[in-house]
Design an enzyme around this catalytic site. Structure first.
Site, short mmCIF file in Angstrom:
data_model
loop_
_atom_site.label_atom_id
_atom_site.label_comp_id
_atom_site.label_asym_id
_atom_site.label_seq_id
_atom_site.Cartn_x
_atom_site.Cartn_y
_atom_site.Cartn_z
N LEU A 11 0.83 -1.21 0.00
CA LEU A 11 0.00 0.00 0.00
C LEU A 11 0.86 1.26 0.00
O LEU A 11 0.50 2.28 -0.59
CB LEU A 11 -0.90 0.02 1.25
CG LEU A 11 -2.06 -0.96 1.31
CD1 LEU A 11 -2.72 -0.88 2.68
CD2 LEU A 11 -3.07 -0.67 0.22
N ALA A 12 1.99 1.20 0.69
CA ALA A 12 2.88 2.36 0.80
C ALA A 12 4.29 1.87 1.09
O ALA A 12 4.49 0.78 1.64
CB ALA A 12 2.41 3.29 1.92
N SER A 13 5.26 2.69 0.70
CA SER A 13 6.66 2.33 0.91
C SER A 13 7.44 3.57 1.31
O SER A 13 7.30 4.63 0.70
CB SER A 13 7.25 1.73 -0.37
OG SER A 13 8.61 1.46 -0.21
N LYS A 36 2.91 -3.80 8.68
CA LYS A 36 4.08 -2.94 8.45
C LYS A 36 5.34 -3.77 8.72
O LYS A 36 5.46 -4.40 9.77
CB LYS A 36 4.03 -1.72 9.39
CG LYS A 36 5.14 -0.71 9.17
CD LYS A 36 4.90 0.53 10.04
CE LYS A 36 5.95 1.61 9.81
NZ LYS A 36 5.67 2.82 10.62
N SER A 58 11.35 4.90 3.62
CA SER A 58 12.76 4.53 3.76
C SER A 58 13.00 3.45 4.80
O SER A 58 13.92 2.66 4.68
CB SER A 58 13.57 5.78 4.13
OG SER A 58 13.07 6.35 5.31
N ASP A 65 4.72 13.25 14.87
CA ASP A 65 4.97 13.13 13.42
C ASP A 65 3.66 13.36 12.67
O ASP A 65 3.28 12.58 11.79
CB ASP A 65 5.55 11.75 13.11
CG ASP A 65 6.26 11.70 11.77
OD1 ASP A 65 6.59 12.78 11.23
OD2 ASP A 65 6.50 10.60 11.25
N ALA A 78 10.31 1.34 6.26
CA ALA A 78 9.39 0.20 6.22
C ALA A 78 8.43 0.34 5.06
O ALA A 78 8.35 1.39 4.41
CB ALA A 78 8.62 0.12 7.54
N VAL A 101 4.21 -1.12 3.86
CA VAL A 101 2.95 -1.57 4.43
C VAL A 101 2.17 -2.39 3.42
O VAL A 101 2.05 -2.00 2.25
CB VAL A 101 2.11 -0.35 4.89
CG1 VAL A 101 0.76 -0.81 5.43
CG2 VAL A 101 2.86 0.45 5.94
#
Length: 533
Positions: A132-134, A154, A136, A289, A138, A140
Site C-alpha cells: 500500500l505504501a513504501s 508494516k 525509507s 509526526d 518500512a 505496508v
C-alpha cells in the site's frame, strides 16, 4: 563494514562535488580562515564544472535525496530546527519526501514469516503482495486475519541496520569535525542534533515501540469524537513487524473529496488544534509526526469530523514543570508581558540563571512586537515558539529535544489547520483550553493529588536527615560545594521543613496527648511549604 564505509565516503564525495556543496560549505561564516584556504586548494575546484542555476537550499535538498533515505530523514528532522538554520534552507528541506521504491514482496513475506515463526498462510486469510505504501524504513501491506479482521502489516526493510550504522557514523564524524574547527558550530551543538536523530531513527526501527505508542494514544482518546487511533493486534506484533487495524478515511490533504462529503472545515481545523493541546497538556503524550501523510478524516460524520492518526513511531512528552512553564509562557506572551516571559525562561532553567532579565526582556520585545502588528488570526503560534527559541538561543538556551518535537508538531498542526480553514484563529481556540488547564492545576482535587504524592516521600525523611547530618559531620564538609538539587526552582529546604511538620502533625494527632489545634496548625504549615511554588 570497513569496505561499506569507504564506498559510502566516496559516494558522499561524488554528491558533494555534483551539487557544489563545497561552495556552500566554504561560504559559512563560522568557517576558520585556514579551512577556507585549504578548501580552495581542493583539486576539483580547479577543474571546469557546469554551473547550477539552483538556490543553495535546493542544492542541499537534491544532494540529500541522492544520498538516500537515511540522509533524507536527517534533512527532514533538520528542517524542523529553524533555530539553527536560515529560513531559505529550512523551507527547502521541508520539501524532502521520504518515498523510495518498494522492496520485493518475496523479501517482505520472508521477513514476516521469520518474525512470526509461521507461514504467511497460517496467520492471514489474505495477504496482498503489492504494498500500500513504501518509505525509507518500512513498507505496508494490506491483509486479513484468519479471524476476519481487515489489517495492515508494516514490515521493516531488510539489511537496513548496516546502512544506518554507516551513515550515522559519518554524520557523527562531520558533526565532531564541525565542533572542533569552529566555535560558532559548537554553539549550535551539531553532535547533539545527530544524537537526537540517531535516537529517532533507532526508535523507528523498533515496531514494538510504535505499537506501544499507538496503544497509549488510542487509550488516551478512547471514545473521543476528536481522534481515532487504529487498534493494535498484539498477538502478531514483533520488533520488525506491526499488525494494526486497517482504516478507511480521506487523506486530510484531499480537500476536494472532503468538500464533496460536506465536511465542516472550520470544525475540522479547530479540532486539530484541540487535539494538539489535549495531547500536550492533558496527557503529556503527543504524536510528534503529524504531517499530512499520517492524518486521515473519518467519513462517518462530516458535520462533526473526526481525525484518524497513523504511524506513531515518534512521540513526545513533557514534564509537569515544562507543561506549566510552557502554558504560562504562551499566556504571558499573548498578553505582551515580556518581563514575565523572560523571568519564566530563567526560572525554568531553559536559560542560565545568571542571565540578566532586563536584557532578555528587551531582546524578546524586539523580536515579538512586530508580530503583534498583525491580527491575532494571522499570527503563527508555531512561529511564536520559533522566535522565542531563536532569541533564547542567543542567551545560551539549551533547547530540549522534546520542545523541538513540540514546536515541529505545532507548526504541522497550524499549517494544516490554516490550509483547511484560512481564517483559523489558533489563539482563540487555544486560550480557553490553556486557561482552563491552569485553573485545574490549582483545583482542590489536583492539590489533594499533589499532597498525596508528597506524603509518599515522608517515610524517606529520616534517611534524608541522617545522610545530611553525616555529610555535615565529615571533615571539610563546610568547604565542599553544596549538593546539586534537581530542579532549579524548588525550595527543597522549605519542602523538607514542611514534610517534618506533616510528620509532627501525624504524631500529635495520633498520639492524642495534646489538644487538636497544634496538629491542624502543623498540618496547614506543612501543606503550605510543600505545595508553594
Amino acid at each position: 563494514m570497513k569496505l561499506l564505509a569507504v564506498r559510502r565516503l566516496l559516494r558522499i564525495q561524488r554528491v558533494v562535488i555534483r551539487y557544489r556543496l563545497d561552495d556552500l560549505i566554504l561560504e559559512l561564516p563560522m568557517l576558520p580562515w585556514w579551512l577556507r584556504l585549504l578548501g580552495a586548494t581542493l583539486p576539483w575546484r580547479w577543474l571546469p564544472r557546469r554551473k547550477l542555476e539552483l538556490t543553495r537550499g535546493a542544492r542541499l535538498r537534491l544532494a540529500l535525496q541522492d544520498l538516500g533515505p537515511i540522509f533524507i530523514k536527517f534533512g527532514q528532522i533538520l528542517s524542523t530546527r529553524r533555530d539553527l538554520l536560515p529560513d531559505d534552507i529550512a523551507n527547502e528541506l521541508a520539501w524532502l519526501q521520504d518515498k523510495v521504491p518498494p522492496f520485493p514482496p518475496e523479501l517482505a513475506v520472508k521477513r514476516i514469516e521469520e518474525q512470526l515463526g509461521a507461514k504467511i498462510e497460517q496467520v492471514f486469510a489474505r495477504f496482498e503482495r503489492e504494498p500500500l505504501a513504501s518509505a525509507s524504513v518500512a513498507q505496508v501491506h494490506a491483509a486479513r486475519l484468519k479471524s476476519g479482521e481487515e489489517v495492515v502489516v508494516k514490515v521493516i526493510r531488510p539489511n537496513l541496520e548496516p546502512v544506518i550504522r554507516s551513515d550515522i557514523a559519518w554524520l557523527f564524524i562531520l558533526a565532531r569535525l564541525a565542533e572542533r574547527v569552529s566555535s560558532e558550530a559548537r554553539r549550535l551543538h551539531p553532535v547533539e542534533v545527530v544524537s537526537d536523530y540517531e535516537k529517532t531513527i533507532v526508535d523507528e526501527l523498533d515496531l514494538l515501540r510504535e505499537a506501544a505508542n499507538a496503544s497509549q494514544l488510542r487509550r488516551n482518546f478512547e471514545g473521543s469524537p476528536l481522534l481515532y487511533v487504529p487498534q493494535v493486534y498484539w498477538d502478531w506484533c514483533r520488533p520488525k513487524v506491526l499488525v494494526m487495524e486497517r482504516i478507511y478515511g480521506i487523506p486530510v490533504t484531499d480537500l476536494e473529496t472532503l468538500r464533496d462529503q460536506r465536511t465542516d472545515f472550520k470544525a475540522l481545523a479547530e479540532r486539530g488544534v484541540e487535539i494538539f493541546f489535549t495531547q500536550v497538556f492533558r496527557d503529556s503524550f503527543f504524536h510528534a509526526d503529524m504531517h499530512p501523510g499520517n492524518i486521515f478524516v473519518s467519513t462517518r460524520a462530516p458535520w462533526s469530523p473526526q481525525y484518524i492518526a497513523v504511524d506513531c513511531g515518534i512521540v513526545g512528552s513533557l514534564t509537569d514543570e515544562d507543561q506549566d512553564y510552557l502554558a504560562r509562557n504562551l499566556i504571558a506572551f499573548f498578553k505582551r508581558d515580556y518581563r514575565k516571559v523572560a523571568q519564566l525562561h530563567i526560572d525554568s532553567g531553559w536559560v542560565p540563571a545568571e542571565t540578566k532579565v532586563n536584557d532578555f526582556e528587551a531582546a524578546i520585545r524586539t523580536v515579538c512586537e512586530p508580530i503583534f502588528e498583525k491580527p491575532l488570526k494571522d499570527i503563527s503560534f508555531g512561529q511564536v515558539l520559533l522566535r522565542l527559541f531563536q532569541t533564547a538561543r542567543r542567551f545560551n538556551m539549551e533547547i530540549q529535544p522534546q520542545l523541538v518535537l513540540l514546536q515541529k508538531t505545532l507548526l504541522n498542526i497550524e499549517g494544516l489547520g490554516r490550509q483547511l480553514y484560512p481564517e483559523l484563529d489558533l489563539w482563540a481556540t487555544a486560550q480557553p483550553f490553556l486557561e482552563r488547564w491552569m485553573r485545574e492545576r490549582v483545583s482542590p482535587k489536583q492539590l489533594l493529588r499533589n499532597f498525596q504524592q508528597q506524603v509518599e516521600q515522608v517515610p524517606h525523611l529520616s534517611q534524608m536527615a541522617r545522610d545530611t547530618l553525616e555529610r555535615l559531620s565529615q571533615p571539610h564538609a563546610h568547604n565542599a560545594p553544596p549538593p546539586e538539587w534537581k530542579g532549579s526552582r524548588h525550595d527543597w529546604l522549605g519542602r523538607l521543613v514542611g514534610a517534618v511538620l506533616l510528620v509532627g502533625a501525624a504524631e500529635v494527632g495520633l498520639g492524642q496527648q495534646l489538644e487538636a489545634w497544634p496538629a491542624w496548625v502543623m498540618l496547614a504549615g506543612g501543606v503550605f511549604l510543600i505545595l508553594r511554588r
